[in-house]
Write an enzyme that holds these catalytic residues in place. Sequence first.
Site, PDB file in Angstrom:
ATOM      1  N   LYS A  94     -13.009   2.762   5.218  1.00 54.82           N
ATOM      2  CA  LYS A  94     -11.783   3.447   4.796  1.00 54.82           C
ATOM      3  C   LYS A  94     -11.449   4.511   5.815  1.00 54.82           C
ATOM      4  O   LYS A  94     -12.324   4.997   6.548  1.00 54.82           O
ATOM      5  CB  LYS A  94     -11.970   4.085   3.420  1.00 54.82           C
ATOM      6  CG  LYS A  94     -10.674   4.285   2.655  1.00 54.82           C
ATOM      7  CD  LYS A  94     -10.129   2.982   2.077  1.00 54.82           C
ATOM      8  CE  LYS A  94      -8.883   3.227   1.243  1.00 54.82           C
ATOM      9  NZ  LYS A  94      -8.389   2.000   0.607  1.00 54.82           N
TER      10      LYS A  94
ATOM     11  N   ASP B 221      -2.554   2.230   2.726  1.00 59.71           N
ATOM     12  CA  ASP B 221      -2.976   2.812   1.456  1.00 59.71           C
ATOM     13  C   ASP B 221      -1.888   3.824   1.102  1.00 59.71           C
ATOM     14  O   ASP B 221      -0.757   3.714   1.596  1.00 59.71           O
ATOM     15  CB  ASP B 221      -4.363   3.468   1.585  1.00 59.71           C
ATOM     16  CG  ASP B 221      -4.991   3.815   0.236  1.00 59.71           C
ATOM     17  OD1 ASP B 221      -5.491   2.896  -0.440  1.00 59.71           O
ATOM     18  OD2 ASP B 221      -4.979   4.998  -0.139  1.00 59.71           O
TER      19      ASP B 221
END
Length: 448
Positions: free
Chosen positions: A129, A169
């Site tokens: 991430k 995201d």
Amino acid sequence: MSDVDQKVSEYYSKLLKRNAGEPEFHQAVAEVLDSLKIVLEHDPHYADYGLIQRLCEPERQIIFRVPWVDDQGQVQVNRGFRVQFNSALGPYKGGLRFHPSVNLGIIKFLGFEQIFKNSLTGLPIGGGKGGSDFDPKGRSDQEIMRFCQSFMTELHRHIGEYRDVPAGDIGVGGREIGYLFGQYRRLTNEHESGVLTGKGLNWGGSLVRTEATGYGCVYLTEEMMKANGDSLQGAHVIVSGSGNVAIYAIEKAQQLGATVVGFSDSSGWVHTPEGVDVELLKQIKEVERGRVGDYVKHADNATFHEDGSVWDLEAAVALPCATQNELDESHAKNLVDKGVAYVAEGANMPCTPEAIEAFQKAGVHFVPGKAANAGGVATSALEMQQNATRDSWSFEYTDERLQEIMKNIFRATADTAAQYGHENDYVVGANIAGFKKVADAMLAQGVI
């Protein structure tokens, strides 16, 4: 206290000290470790070779400065992150988040969750991430372009289609992916389309990617309801949020016969007793970049509320699709009192541990985000497949693949929970099913 409980507790205490000031990461690890106690009682070999310790420690954590110039000619400095958590199953895969709340602990929590989510898809992708504390709200396209170019100037050294494949995201949509990819191509002199997913359709993107997380959450919810003798047909549904995930969860839920009675954003929430005009919502949020209060100016039978919560509404199904820890114990108890029977997390860890406990005590069927919102990363992996073969699949074919993946995730979750004596505990099922595949690969590959 059993030996397993004591060992896990001792390790968790060390993790807290080693990762001080990262409460979201602590929360994510605690939930998984609680389930892994069950595995370790049945299969003690998973405690060998420091497996749990290695699983909770990222393989690599990258923090970098992102300087850029705003429209007034002032230099701004943000912080960029990429946490490459686990590559036992394949290249790191996980989104980039641009939001002022981003810090290392947030990125580590998201990356840790991504390990198990990616494992559950059944596709060969590891967990990672990234992101920045940059806030794109209120910034011009030129400012966002300059920020993205600076961000990628450093990030490009650490990614690649066989190494690490970021996606979008919160705060990172098609516009940002375009700027990031353009800078990557400029720096590397390569059109390596597999290095980012969520690209535009005419330069390597995949159909269904935009819809995938929201659609996938609803596909899994429908599968869960069918397993318990129910259906979305005729059901009332609440969806928190009004971003990409929420919009397409609303769209798919209504396509399957449900009525979405409410949605929200950070400014308030909207009650829609007769359902949501999805095209109007897309216009407000995706084109005009407005707030949910703007929706009611153009919609019949909809009311905007600044006070209270969207969780004050009555519905059989709740899909929290906004952000982490948005739904707390009081919200959960309120939903239980209003008759909610099914909850699936469209966002990453949107329910607090106390909320999850309240749902489970009340017999509500609850699926965590690592299972329920895996549709986005699954379709990103399908985009990687298309890039690798220089192919492009139809919407219908890609959507069928997504549906099958989400059905398989629910089956694996439910079957694993039952196998370990926790039938209908989808938290335990998702954690153990995701863990075992990664753990087996790590054990097979040695201590690395």
